[in-house]
Design a protein around this motif. Structure first.
Motif, short mmCIF file in Angstrom:
data_model
loop_
_atom_site.label_atom_id
_atom_site.label_comp_id
_atom_site.label_asym_id
_atom_site.label_seq_id
_atom_site.Cartn_x
_atom_site.Cartn_y
_atom_site.Cartn_z
N VAL B 13 -3.82 -1.90 13.86
CA VAL B 13 -4.34 -1.50 12.54
C VAL B 13 -4.21 -2.67 11.56
CG1 VAL B 13 -3.71 0.93 12.94
CG2 VAL B 13 -2.14 -0.54 11.66
N LYS B 14 -5.06 -2.62 10.53
CA LYS B 14 -5.04 -3.68 9.53
C LYS B 14 -3.96 -3.42 8.48
CE LYS B 14 -9.96 -4.79 9.75
NZ LYS B 14 -11.26 -4.54 9.15
N ASP B 15 -3.80 -2.15 8.13
CA ASP B 15 -2.94 -1.79 7.00
C ASP B 15 -2.02 -0.66 7.44
OD1 ASP B 15 -1.86 -0.58 4.73
OD2 ASP B 15 -3.61 -1.01 3.50
N LEU B 16 -0.78 -1.04 7.79
CA LEU B 16 0.15 -0.09 8.40
C LEU B 16 0.41 1.10 7.48
CD1 LEU B 16 1.73 0.14 11.03
CD2 LEU B 16 3.63 -1.03 9.93
N LYS B 17 0.64 0.84 6.19
CA LYS B 17 0.98 1.94 5.27
C LYS B 17 -0.15 2.94 5.16
CE LYS B 17 4.56 -0.27 2.59
NZ LYS B 17 4.79 -1.19 1.50
N LYS B 18 -1.36 2.44 5.08
CA LYS B 18 -2.53 3.32 4.98
C LYS B 18 -2.69 4.15 6.27
CE LYS B 18 -7.43 2.75 4.03
NZ LYS B 18 -8.49 1.72 3.91
N SER B 19 -2.46 3.49 7.40
CA SER B 19 -2.60 4.19 8.68
C SER B 19 -1.49 5.23 8.86
CB SER B 19 -2.58 3.20 9.83
OG SER B 19 -3.71 2.36 9.75
N ILE B 20 -0.28 4.91 8.42
CA ILE B 20 0.82 5.89 8.51
C ILE B 20 0.44 7.14 7.70
CG2 ILE B 20 3.20 6.38 7.79
CD1 ILE B 20 3.87 3.45 8.49
N ARG B 21 -0.12 6.91 6.50
CA ARG B 21 -0.54 8.07 5.68
C ARG B 21 -1.55 8.92 6.44
NH1 ARG B 21 -0.70 4.75 1.25
NH2 ARG B 21 -2.96 4.64 1.23
N PHE B 22 -2.50 8.26 7.12
CA PHE B 22 -3.50 9.02 7.89
C PHE B 22 -2.83 9.88 8.97
CE2 PHE B 22 -5.94 9.18 11.88
CZ PHE B 22 -6.94 10.04 11.49
N TYR B 23 -1.92 9.29 9.74
CA TYR B 23 -1.27 10.06 10.81
C TYR B 23 -0.43 11.20 10.23
CZ TYR B 23 -3.03 7.23 14.57
OH TYR B 23 -3.88 6.64 15.48
N GLU B 24 0.24 10.93 9.11
CA GLU B 24 1.10 11.97 8.54
C GLU B 24 0.30 13.07 7.85
OE1 GLU B 24 4.19 9.97 6.26
OE2 GLU B 24 5.37 9.74 8.11
N GLU B 25 -0.68 12.64 7.05
CA GLU B 25 -1.35 13.63 6.18
C GLU B 25 -2.51 14.33 6.87
OE1 GLU B 25 -2.20 11.62 2.48
OE2 GLU B 25 -0.09 11.11 2.22
N VAL B 26 -3.17 13.65 7.79
CA VAL B 26 -4.32 14.29 8.46
C VAL B 26 -3.89 14.87 9.80
CG1 VAL B 26 -6.65 13.99 9.35
CG2 VAL B 26 -5.95 12.77 7.27
N LEU B 27 -3.25 14.06 10.64
CA LEU B 27 -2.88 14.57 11.97
C LEU B 27 -1.57 15.37 11.93
CD1 LEU B 27 -3.90 11.64 14.37
CD2 LEU B 27 -5.25 13.61 13.63
N GLY B 28 -0.81 15.23 10.84
CA GLY B 28 0.39 16.07 10.70
C GLY B 28 1.55 15.66 11.59
N VAL B 29 1.61 14.36 11.99
CA VAL B 29 2.75 13.88 12.77
C VAL B 29 3.55 12.90 11.90
CG1 VAL B 29 1.70 14.26 15.03
CG2 VAL B 29 1.28 12.09 13.87
#
Lengths: 135, 135
Positions: B13-29
């Motif tokens: 990924v290019k932007d770890l913080k942004k990707s972490i938000r995606f996994y947490e907020e959308v995928l719920g992990v």
């Protein structure tokens, strides 16, 4: 949404029989099933590893999505599939959170799963399948 | 070799913080750990899903392997890691079966695992990590 587990990792291959031999003879995992999925123009081969699976995908048509993927990027990992409890609900939630859906409604996948794809533009370049176990 | 399970799937990924938000907020992990791995010039973020993990990888250097991967192919799935009992033995077996090794000897990975990569030319285009749990 509530993800239960990674249901499988889909891998695009040119020659299913040759790749099955590699997984069986080198990695030491056994193919337990082969299945044609007409809707996606593929023949699949499945391997159970821990609580997830590897799904090898060979195109049945030069115009199919797997043939086109290989033409563009070569053989390799094609998608990750997450098992969810409620696929229609997960799709509505994904859309409400701004994700781009490839499938707005579930369709039929291998092993009688209901499946739907999210667009990789929304998911860090990862073609993502959500799927729900039959029954 | 004896594969125990898929230890993780590595995603560039290019932007770890942004990707972490995606996994947490959308995928719920939930991300349970971030760690820098100097040897590979990456910062990693881990998510447990079933008996396997997602490992997000952001390059710490424009010359690092993840930066080069993204430059060439864009963000997306970078590798699959299989947990084995005996990593040196698994490497010898892979080589004896004609596979091309990137690492002939184990080196240090995230979470204190000993790791080694097989070349994707030998493995259906899939960059494959073999790893052994510490202790």
């Amino acid at each position: 949404m509530k993800i239960q587990k990674i249901e499988h990792i889909g891998i695009a291959v040119k020659d299913l029989k040759k790749s099955i031999r590699f997984y069986e003879e080198v990695l030491g995992v056994q193919c337990y099933k082969m299945e044609e999925v007409e809707d996606q123009q593929v023949t699949t081969a499945f391997f159970k590893i821990g609580d997830t699976k590897i799904e090898l995908l060979e195109s049945t048509s030069p115009e199919g999505p797997i043939a086109k993927f290989i033409e563009k990027r070569g053989e390799g990992i094609h998608h990750i599939a997450y098992a969810v409890d409620d696929l229609p609900g997960a799709l509505r939630e994904a859309e409400s959170k701004g994700l781009r859906l490839i499938d707005r409604e579930p369709r039929e996948g291998a092993e009688n799963f209901r499946i739907a794809f999210l667009h990789p533009k929304s998911t860090n370049g990862v073609l993502t399948e959500l799927c729900e176990k039959p029954g």
